[in-house]
Design a protein around this motif. Sequence first.
Motif, PDB file in Angstrom:
ATOM      1  N   VAL A 190       0.879  -1.253   0.061  1.00 29.63           N
ATOM      2  CA  VAL A 190       0.170  -0.022  -0.048  1.00 29.63           C
ATOM      3  C   VAL A 190       1.067   1.339  -0.173  1.00 29.63           C
ATOM      4  O   VAL A 190       1.768   1.515   0.829  1.00 29.63           O
ATOM      5  N   THR A 191       0.610   2.176  -0.883  1.00 28.01           N
ATOM      6  CA  THR A 191       1.371   3.389  -0.984  1.00 28.01           C
ATOM      7  C   THR A 191       0.484   4.599  -1.573  1.00 28.01           C
ATOM      8  O   THR A 191      -0.756   4.168  -1.788  1.00 28.01           O
ATOM      9  N   GLU A 192       1.011   5.742  -1.669  1.00 23.75           N
ATOM     10  CA  GLU A 192       0.179   6.869  -2.060  1.00 23.75           C
ATOM     11  C   GLU A 192      -0.556   6.594  -3.405  1.00 23.75           C
ATOM     12  O   GLU A 192      -1.735   6.763  -3.556  1.00 23.75           O
ATOM     13  N   SER A 193       0.106   5.823  -4.245  1.00 25.01           N
ATOM     14  CA  SER A 193      -0.212   5.527  -5.710  1.00 25.01           C
ATOM     15  C   SER A 193      -1.105   4.117  -5.461  1.00 25.01           C
ATOM     16  O   SER A 193      -1.787   3.822  -6.684  1.00 25.01           O
ATOM     17  N   LYS A 194      -0.943   3.281  -4.762  1.00 27.36           N
ATOM     18  CA  LYS A 194      -1.399   1.988  -4.674  1.00 27.36           C
ATOM     19  C   LYS A 194      -2.383   1.949  -3.436  1.00 27.36           C
ATOM     20  O   LYS A 194      -1.920   1.263  -2.371  1.00 27.36           O
ATOM     21  N   ARG A 195      -3.576   2.354  -3.449  1.00 26.80           N
ATOM     22  CA  ARG A 195      -4.443   2.492  -2.466  1.00 26.80           C
ATOM     23  C   ARG A 195      -5.228   1.401  -2.143  1.00 26.80           C
ATOM     24  O   ARG A 195      -5.540   0.688  -3.269  1.00 26.80           O
ATOM     25  N   ILE A 196      -5.976   1.227  -1.064  1.00 32.96           N
ATOM     26  CA  ILE A 196      -6.993   0.107  -0.948  1.00 32.96           C
ATOM     27  C   ILE A 196      -8.275   0.692  -0.441  1.00 32.96           C
ATOM     28  O   ILE A 196      -8.254   1.939   0.111  1.00 32.96           O
ATOM     29  N   GLU A 197      -9.251  -0.153  -0.526  1.00 28.33           N
ATOM     30  CA  GLU A 197     -10.389   0.470   0.077  1.00 28.33           C
ATOM     31  C   GLU A 197     -11.065  -0.657   0.935  1.00 28.33           C
ATOM     32  O   GLU A 197     -10.441  -1.738   1.337  1.00 28.33           O
ATOM     33  N   GLY A 198     -11.977  -0.507   1.751  1.00 28.51           N
ATOM     34  CA  GLY A 198     -12.885  -1.084   2.467  1.00 28.51           C
ATOM     35  C   GLY A 198     -12.696  -0.690   3.844  1.00 28.51           C
ATOM     36  O   GLY A 198     -11.664  -0.411   4.262  1.00 28.51           O
ATOM     37  N   ARG A 199     -13.600  -1.084   4.740  1.00 19.55           N
ATOM     38  CA  ARG A 199     -13.825  -0.296   6.111  1.00 19.55           C
ATOM     39  C   ARG A 199     -12.896  -1.618   7.042  1.00 19.55           C
ATOM     40  O   ARG A 199     -13.478  -2.867   6.749  1.00 19.55           O
ATOM     41  N   ALA A 200     -11.969  -1.201   7.806  1.00 21.57           N
ATOM     42  CA  ALA A 200     -11.263  -2.267   8.922  1.00 21.57           C
ATOM     43  C   ALA A 200     -10.959  -1.360   9.722  1.00 21.57           C
ATOM     44  O   ALA A 200     -10.671  -0.206   9.953  1.00 21.57           O
ATOM     45  N   GLY A 201     -10.789  -2.207  10.959  1.00 17.48           N
ATOM     46  CA  GLY A 201     -10.367  -1.664  12.085  1.00 17.48           C
ATOM     47  C   GLY A 201     -11.151  -1.371  13.341  1.00 17.48           C
ATOM     48  O   GLY A 201     -12.356  -1.952  13.212  1.00 17.48           O
ATOM     49  N   THR A 202     -11.094  -0.393  14.347  1.00 14.71           N
ATOM     50  CA  THR A 202     -11.963  -0.251  15.297  1.00 14.71           C
ATOM     51  C   THR A 202     -12.554   1.397  15.035  1.00 14.71           C
ATOM     52  O   THR A 202     -11.846   2.311  14.947  1.00 14.71           O
ATOM     53  N   ILE A 203     -13.749   1.459  15.049  1.00 13.07           N
ATOM     54  CA  ILE A 203     -14.477   2.597  14.306  1.00 13.07           C
ATOM     55  C   ILE A 203     -14.114   3.867  14.995  1.00 13.07           C
ATOM     56  O   ILE A 203     -14.116   4.870  14.447  1.00 13.07           O
ATOM     57  N   LEU A 204     -13.931   3.741  16.639  1.00 11.49           N
ATOM     58  CA  LEU A 204     -13.500   5.015  17.233  1.00 11.49           C
ATOM     59  C   LEU A 204     -12.288   5.612  16.920  1.00 11.49           C
ATOM     60  O   LEU A 204     -11.974   6.717  16.884  1.00 11.49           O
ATOM     61  N   TYR A 205     -11.352   5.046  15.949  1.00  9.85           N
ATOM     62  CA  TYR A 205      -9.996   5.429  15.457  1.00  9.85           C
ATOM     63  C   TYR A 205     -10.001   5.478  13.807  1.00  9.85           C
ATOM     64  O   TYR A 205      -8.874   5.621  13.350  1.00  9.85           O
ATOM     65  N   MET A 206     -10.952   5.251  13.182  1.00  5.96           N
ATOM     66  CA  MET A 206     -11.242   5.055  11.745  1.00  5.96           C
ATOM     67  C   MET A 206     -10.972   6.668  11.097  1.00  5.96           C
ATOM     68  O   MET A 206     -11.632   7.324  11.818  1.00  5.96           O
ATOM     69  N   ALA A 207     -10.173   6.619  10.446  1.00  2.00           N
ATOM     70  CA  ALA A 207     -10.083   7.989   9.577  1.00  2.00           C
ATOM     71  C   ALA A 207     -11.161   8.096   8.874  1.00  2.00           C
ATOM     72  O   ALA A 207     -11.913   7.166   8.342  1.00  2.00           O
ATOM     73  N   PRO A 208     -11.487   9.547   8.570  1.00  3.99           N
ATOM     74  CA  PRO A 208     -12.974   9.885   7.825  1.00  3.99           C
ATOM     75  C   PRO A 208     -12.827   9.310   6.276  1.00  3.99           C
ATOM     76  O   PRO A 208     -13.812   8.621   5.771  1.00  3.99           O
ATOM     77  N   GLU A 209     -11.665   8.863   5.551  1.00  4.94           N
ATOM     78  CA  GLU A 209     -11.368   8.126   4.408  1.00  4.94           C
ATOM     79  C   GLU A 209     -12.117   6.985   4.507  1.00  4.94           C
ATOM     80  O   GLU A 209     -12.513   6.502   3.558  1.00  4.94           O
ATOM     81  N   ILE A 210     -11.776   6.112   5.605  1.00  3.89           N
ATOM     82  CA  ILE A 210     -12.183   4.794   5.821  1.00  3.89           C
ATOM     83  C   ILE A 210     -13.614   4.685   6.009  1.00  3.89           C
ATOM     84  O   ILE A 210     -14.386   4.001   5.402  1.00  3.89           O
ATOM     85  N   LEU A 211     -14.218   5.608   6.815  1.00  2.00           N
ATOM     86  CA  LEU A 211     -15.488   5.732   6.921  1.00  2.00           C
ATOM     87  C   LEU A 211     -16.378   5.744   5.733  1.00  2.00           C
ATOM     88  O   LEU A 211     -17.272   5.345   5.908  1.00  2.00           O
ATOM     89  N   GLN A 212     -15.770   6.949   4.994  1.00  2.00           N
ATOM     90  CA  GLN A 212     -16.582   7.198   3.817  1.00  2.00           C
ATOM     91  C   GLN A 212     -15.946   6.038   2.764  1.00  2.00           C
ATOM     92  O   GLN A 212     -16.821   6.384   1.465  1.00  2.00           O
ATOM     93  N   ARG A 213     -15.527   5.012   2.998  1.00  2.00           N
ATOM     94  CA  ARG A 213     -14.968   4.030   1.816  1.00  2.00           C
ATOM     95  C   ARG A 213     -14.475   4.774   0.784  1.00  2.00           C
ATOM     96  O   ARG A 213     -14.784   4.288  -0.439  1.00  2.00           O
ATOM     97  N   LEU A 214     -13.504   5.563   0.981  1.00  3.70           N
ATOM     98  CA  LEU A 214     -12.584   5.890  -0.163  1.00  3.70           C
ATOM     99  C   LEU A 214     -11.260   5.258  -0.214  1.00  3.70           C
ATOM    100  O   LEU A 214     -11.067   4.666   0.857  1.00  3.70           O
ATOM    101  N   PRO A 215     -10.575   5.427  -1.377  1.00  2.00           N
ATOM    102  CA  PRO A 215      -9.227   4.938  -1.381  1.00  2.00           C
ATOM    103  C   PRO A 215      -8.473   5.267  -0.284  1.00  2.00           C
ATOM    104  O   PRO A 215      -8.423   6.622  -0.370  1.00  2.00           O
ATOM    105  N   TYR A 216      -7.752   4.708   0.456  1.00  2.00           N
ATOM    106  CA  TYR A 216      -6.674   5.255   1.385  1.00  2.00           C
ATOM    107  C   TYR A 216      -5.254   4.523   1.340  1.00  2.00           C
ATOM    108  O   TYR A 216      -5.147   3.286   0.913  1.00  2.00           O
TER     109      TYR A 216
END
Length: 327
Positions: free
Chosen positions: A151-177
């Motif tokens: 995973v890099t800036e140019s090779k991003r991933i999608e999908g929610r994973a982790g603990t919701i209290l610490y999820m970044a906005p891009e993960i919550l919004q299901r954007l590539p991160y």
Amino acid sequence: MTCYRILGEGSYGKVVLASHPAIDQKLAVKLVQKKRVFKANDCNAIFRERDILKAARESPFITHLFGSFQTENHLIFAMECLSRGDFFDTFVEGAPFPENTIRYFIAEMLCGLQFLHSKEIVHRDIKPENILLDDAGHIKIADLGLAVSGVTESKRIEGRAGTILYMAPEILQRLPYFGMADYYALGIIVYVMAVGGHPFLSCDESSEEILKKVTTLEPDYPEDMDTNLRDIIERFLCKDQEKRMRLVSEIREHPFLQMVDWKETENGKSPPPFPAGNLSEEDLSEGVPVDEFIQSVDRGKRIKPEKQKEFYGFTYVSERLKLQPVA
């Protein structure tokens, strides 16, 4: 191998305190049931976790994998066991923390996260429970079960994973991160260390409420908070991951971290602010062989021979493992 007690449980299995006569060190042994791996239809995830732990073995800020092996029905990771437990125990009792403690925490966490990101690994579940303390008080990032490599800036991933209290906005919004999501989670922890509460959330909120708050609200900061501490938190908690990347690109040079000796920190020589104290030795006089332990807690159907081939090549032994002759 002898098992003593369960340290924790997850979706795939258990982590137990164990020892081996050839290793002069307590072990945290993760027992993963093969049938649960098949049920999740994700055999590759187990190899991914092992390979990520192997890739992270050079960092003193990541829990070390001594080896992996398997039985007929289980996959087993033998990890270093850290006597002081996870940061959550200190976290809930200590907040708000002194600035020098926060500075130390940020510095060691940056060393660990930057190492992972240099290996193109994003952790995806940075939270207090996954940050352990060794005997001296140094930080060890743990539980790479949700981590993803490549995973890099140019090779991003999608999908929610982790603990919701610490999820970044891009993960919550299901954007590539990419790795910036780990920095956001670090920002949440640092905010709680500095203020004593979560910057956005309270208990028992729905996913929709959490998404709305995380993506729209800005944290409240105490008027007397150090301006440099506030600025570094604001950088970590920037809602736009592209801007966050720019803001943390030279984070080691930030004024709040100007007193950090980075060479000393990278070598694990920076004096921890957490007093070592007197760690009580756990009684390990009674235990059961790992085979007996597995049979007593995990009963079920055997894995068919044709399915065993899915796990060929799982065995690994760390070069740091110094075996002593067994009498």
